[in-house]
Motif scaffolding. Sequence first.
Motif, PDB file in Angstrom:
ATOM      1  N   LYS A 317       0.832  -1.202   0.000  1.00 49.55           N
ATOM      2  CA  LYS A 317       0.000   0.000   0.000  1.00 49.55           C
ATOM      3  C   LYS A 317       0.873   1.260   0.000  1.00 49.55           C
ATOM      4  CE  LYS A 317      -3.408   0.082   2.969  1.00 49.55           C
ATOM      5  NZ  LYS A 317      -4.154  -0.122   4.237  1.00 49.55           N
ATOM      6  N   GLU A 318       1.885   1.262   0.841  1.00 46.77           N
ATOM      7  CA  GLU A 318       2.766   2.431   0.928  1.00 46.77           C
ATOM      8  C   GLU A 318       3.485   2.677  -0.389  1.00 46.77           C
ATOM      9  OE1 GLU A 318       5.356   1.658   4.172  1.00 46.77           O
ATOM     10  OE2 GLU A 318       3.801   1.877   5.706  1.00 46.77           O
ATOM     11  N   ASN A 319       3.893   1.586  -1.049  1.00 51.37           N
ATOM     12  CA  ASN A 319       4.659   1.743  -2.282  1.00 51.37           C
ATOM     13  C   ASN A 319       3.801   2.139  -3.478  1.00 51.37           C
ATOM     14  OD1 ASN A 319       7.305   1.348  -1.328  1.00 51.37           O
ATOM     15  ND2 ASN A 319       6.948  -0.839  -1.182  1.00 51.37           N
ATOM     16  N   TRP A 320       2.536   1.722  -3.488  1.00 48.55           N
ATOM     17  CA  TRP A 320       1.630   2.269  -4.501  1.00 48.55           C
ATOM     18  C   TRP A 320       1.550   3.787  -4.352  1.00 48.55           C
ATOM     19  CZ3 TRP A 320      -0.293   0.543  -8.862  1.00 48.55           C
ATOM     20  CH2 TRP A 320      -0.455  -0.835  -9.060  1.00 48.55           C
ATOM     21  N   GLN A 321       1.437   4.221  -3.117  1.00 46.21           N
ATOM     22  CA  GLN A 321       1.334   5.661  -2.866  1.00 46.21           C
ATOM     23  C   GLN A 321       2.611   6.382  -3.260  1.00 46.21           C
ATOM     24  OE1 GLN A 321      -1.541   7.278  -1.544  1.00 46.21           O
ATOM     25  NE2 GLN A 321      -0.432   9.067  -2.303  1.00 46.21           N
ATOM     26  N   ARG A 322       3.740   5.854  -2.874  1.00 39.42           N
ATOM     27  CA  ARG A 322       5.000   6.561  -3.071  1.00 39.42           C
ATOM     28  C   ARG A 322       5.516   6.485  -4.503  1.00 39.42           C
ATOM     29  NH1 ARG A 322      10.471   5.848   0.634  1.00 39.42           N
ATOM     30  NH2 ARG A 322      11.748   7.358  -0.488  1.00 39.42           N
ATOM     31  N   TYR A 323       5.524   5.271  -5.081  1.00 39.60           N
ATOM     32  CA  TYR A 323       6.187   5.076  -6.360  1.00 39.60           C
ATOM     33  C   TYR A 323       5.256   5.162  -7.558  1.00 39.60           C
ATOM     34  CZ  TYR A 323      10.242   3.830  -3.622  1.00 39.60           C
ATOM     35  OH  TYR A 323      11.297   3.862  -2.752  1.00 39.60           O
ATOM     36  N   TYR A 324       3.946   5.162  -7.317  1.00 38.53           N
ATOM     37  CA  TYR A 324       2.997   5.383  -8.401  1.00 38.53           C
ATOM     38  C   TYR A 324       2.319   6.745  -8.259  1.00 38.53           C
ATOM     39  CZ  TYR A 324       3.166   0.597 -10.332  1.00 38.53           C
ATOM     40  OH  TYR A 324       3.554  -0.585 -10.929  1.00 38.53           O
ATOM     41  N   TRP A 325       1.429   6.874  -7.286  1.00 36.16           N
ATOM     42  CA  TRP A 325       0.581   8.068  -7.206  1.00 36.16           C
ATOM     43  C   TRP A 325       1.380   9.345  -6.964  1.00 36.16           C
ATOM     44  CZ3 TRP A 325      -2.118   4.972  -9.431  1.00 36.16           C
ATOM     45  CH2 TRP A 325      -2.739   3.845  -8.904  1.00 36.16           C
ATOM     46  N   ASP A 326       2.215   9.353  -5.934  1.00 38.43           N
ATOM     47  CA  ASP A 326       2.985  10.573  -5.660  1.00 38.43           C
ATOM     48  C   ASP A 326       3.957  10.880  -6.795  1.00 38.43           C
ATOM     49  OD1 ASP A 326       1.637  10.822  -3.298  1.00 38.43           O
ATOM     50  OD2 ASP A 326       3.296  10.201  -2.003  1.00 38.43           O
ATOM     51  N   ALA A 327       4.587   9.824  -7.336  1.00 40.97           N
ATOM     52  CA  ALA A 327       5.547  10.034  -8.431  1.00 40.97           C
ATOM     53  C   ALA A 327       4.864  10.598  -9.671  1.00 40.97           C
ATOM     54  CB  ALA A 327       6.248   8.717  -8.764  1.00 40.97           C
ATOM     55  N   MET A 328       3.650  10.139  -9.974  1.00 44.76           N
ATOM     56  CA  MET A 328       2.917  10.665 -11.129  1.00 44.76           C
ATOM     57  C   MET A 328       2.521  12.123 -10.914  1.00 44.76           C
ATOM     58  SD  MET A 328       0.590   7.291 -11.959  1.00 44.76           S
ATOM     59  CE  MET A 328      -0.299   8.007 -13.345  1.00 44.76           C
ATOM     60  N   LYS A 329       2.084  12.433  -9.712  1.00 43.48           N
ATOM     61  CA  LYS A 329       1.715  13.815  -9.417  1.00 43.48           C
ATOM     62  C   LYS A 329       2.924  14.737  -9.511  1.00 43.48           C
ATOM     63  CE  LYS A 329      -2.219  12.608  -6.459  1.00 43.48           C
ATOM     64  NZ  LYS A 329      -2.762  12.606  -5.084  1.00 43.48           N
ATOM     65  N   GLN A 330       4.040  14.263  -9.026  1.00 44.90           N
ATOM     66  CA  GLN A 330       5.240  15.093  -9.040  1.00 44.90           C
ATOM     67  C   GLN A 330       5.761  15.275 -10.458  1.00 44.90           C
ATOM     68  OE1 GLN A 330       8.558  13.479  -6.896  1.00 44.90           O
ATOM     69  NE2 GLN A 330       9.705  15.385  -6.988  1.00 44.90           N
ATOM     70  N   THR A 331       5.777  14.223 -11.247  1.00 43.60           N
ATOM     71  CA  THR A 331       6.352  14.295 -12.579  1.00 43.60           C
ATOM     72  C   THR A 331       5.475  15.055 -13.555  1.00 43.60           C
ATOM     73  OG1 THR A 331       7.470  12.168 -12.213  1.00 43.60           O
ATOM     74  CG2 THR A 331       7.260  12.915 -14.497  1.00 43.60           C
ATOM     75  N   PHE A 332       4.167  14.818 -13.511  1.00 39.40           N
ATOM     76  CA  PHE A 332       3.275  15.378 -14.519  1.00 39.40           C
ATOM     77  C   PHE A 332       2.399  16.520 -14.028  1.00 39.40           C
ATOM     78  CE2 PHE A 332       3.629  10.738 -15.627  1.00 39.40           C
ATOM     79  CZ  PHE A 332       4.555  10.920 -16.640  1.00 39.40           C
ATOM     80  N   GLY A 333       2.464  16.837 -12.735  1.00 36.99           N
ATOM     81  CA  GLY A 333       1.623  17.907 -12.221  1.00 36.99           C
ATOM     82  C   GLY A 333       0.172  17.504 -12.096  1.00 36.99           C
ATOM     83  N   PHE A 334      -0.072  16.216 -11.793  1.00 36.39           N
ATOM     84  CA  PHE A 334      -1.439  15.713 -11.670  1.00 36.39           C
ATOM     85  C   PHE A 334      -2.045  16.001 -10.302  1.00 36.39           C
ATOM     86  CE2 PHE A 334      -1.101  12.075 -15.001  1.00 36.39           C
ATOM     87  CZ  PHE A 334      -1.030  13.026 -16.009  1.00 36.39           C
ATOM     88  N   GLY A 335      -1.328  16.685  -9.455  1.00 35.66           N
ATOM     89  CA  GLY A 335      -1.826  16.995  -8.121  1.00 35.66           C
ATOM     90  C   GLY A 335      -0.892  17.976  -7.468  1.00 35.66           C
ATOM     91  N   ALA A 336      -0.807  17.949  -6.157  1.00 37.35           N
ATOM     92  CA  ALA A 336       0.133  18.826  -5.468  1.00 37.35           C
ATOM     93  C   ALA A 336       1.523  18.503  -5.950  1.00 37.35           C
ATOM     94  CB  ALA A 336       0.034  18.612  -3.957  1.00 37.35           C
TER      95      ALA A 336
END
Length: 339
Positions: A317-336
Amino acid sequence: MAKWGEGDPRWIVEERPDATNVNNWHWTEKNASPWSQDRIRELFKDIAVKTNAADLKITEVENIEGEASANNRKGKLIFFYEWDLVLKWKGSIKESDRQYTGKIKIPNLSEENEVSELDIQVSVETDDEVGSRLKQIMMKDGKELVRSQLSKYIAGLKEEFSKGMILPKKGEVKPDSVKILASGFNRKLNMEPVVNSGKEIGQKIETCTIKQTQKFQCTAQEFYDALTRLELVTAFTRGDVQLDLSKGGKFSLFGGNIIGIFDELVPAKRIVQQWRYKQWPEGHYSIVTININQKDDHTEVVLEQIGVPKSEMDITKENWQRYYWDAMKQTFGFGAFFT
């Protein structure tokens, strides 16, 4: 926190002077290949190599293969470029009229590699005693000139070519607030393995189901593309990626630590895949279903993962958050956007 061990077109909108890409919401792409080829040829046209031992000159670009693009996502610029270059050089030892010729090869100019780390190969056509000496001088002094010129190309791509890609937000233009980003290819994840349960094929594995709901500031198609287009997956995972986008096609992420098979692909709607982490018991796959639901002002993503070894539930669960969701938001501007 422990870490994991070691198509369809994107949502691209036309750049328009009336700023229809409101607040830079969409992913816009600008082809930088023609500009890059012209700029690189200009940078290596008859330039002298500064050295006291010989008269050396890089004369021209003999061959250039590859591509480049600049991309804007919500005011963030991301650059992709990959070039294989062959340059020609000529020169002579001081106080000698005999001319020697050779080539310089740069096979891996990309955002994945720092200019200082590039593999620059020098050869000479006539490899006699004088030719060998000129080759050594070119390797010592010519390489630094090559690196300097390539740095000028990269700077121009990010500053000159990309001008105008950030469309003005309503009522304001603040050039100094624009952030320029690399794709992140050269940032390698130092993933640490979780502990293997020690269970092998044939033994009963106690499993559980993970459910997560995430909100992304993008369209459903943009989110789908970010998980299915090779260059975009490579950008947010920051490592080697293999991707066969078809039913039954295989994928490999994070240097082979996450592998799987696509069972279902519905653009902008759903992705179903067999998914496993290499530390799991041999042959054991979970089933991941990602449902993508576009709302009025965001996209809601619902993940369900069935068959996760129970001992790995929290870390997965933690790694989905860190390496998928947060990484996508950071790279593409999909969120904060995290800085």
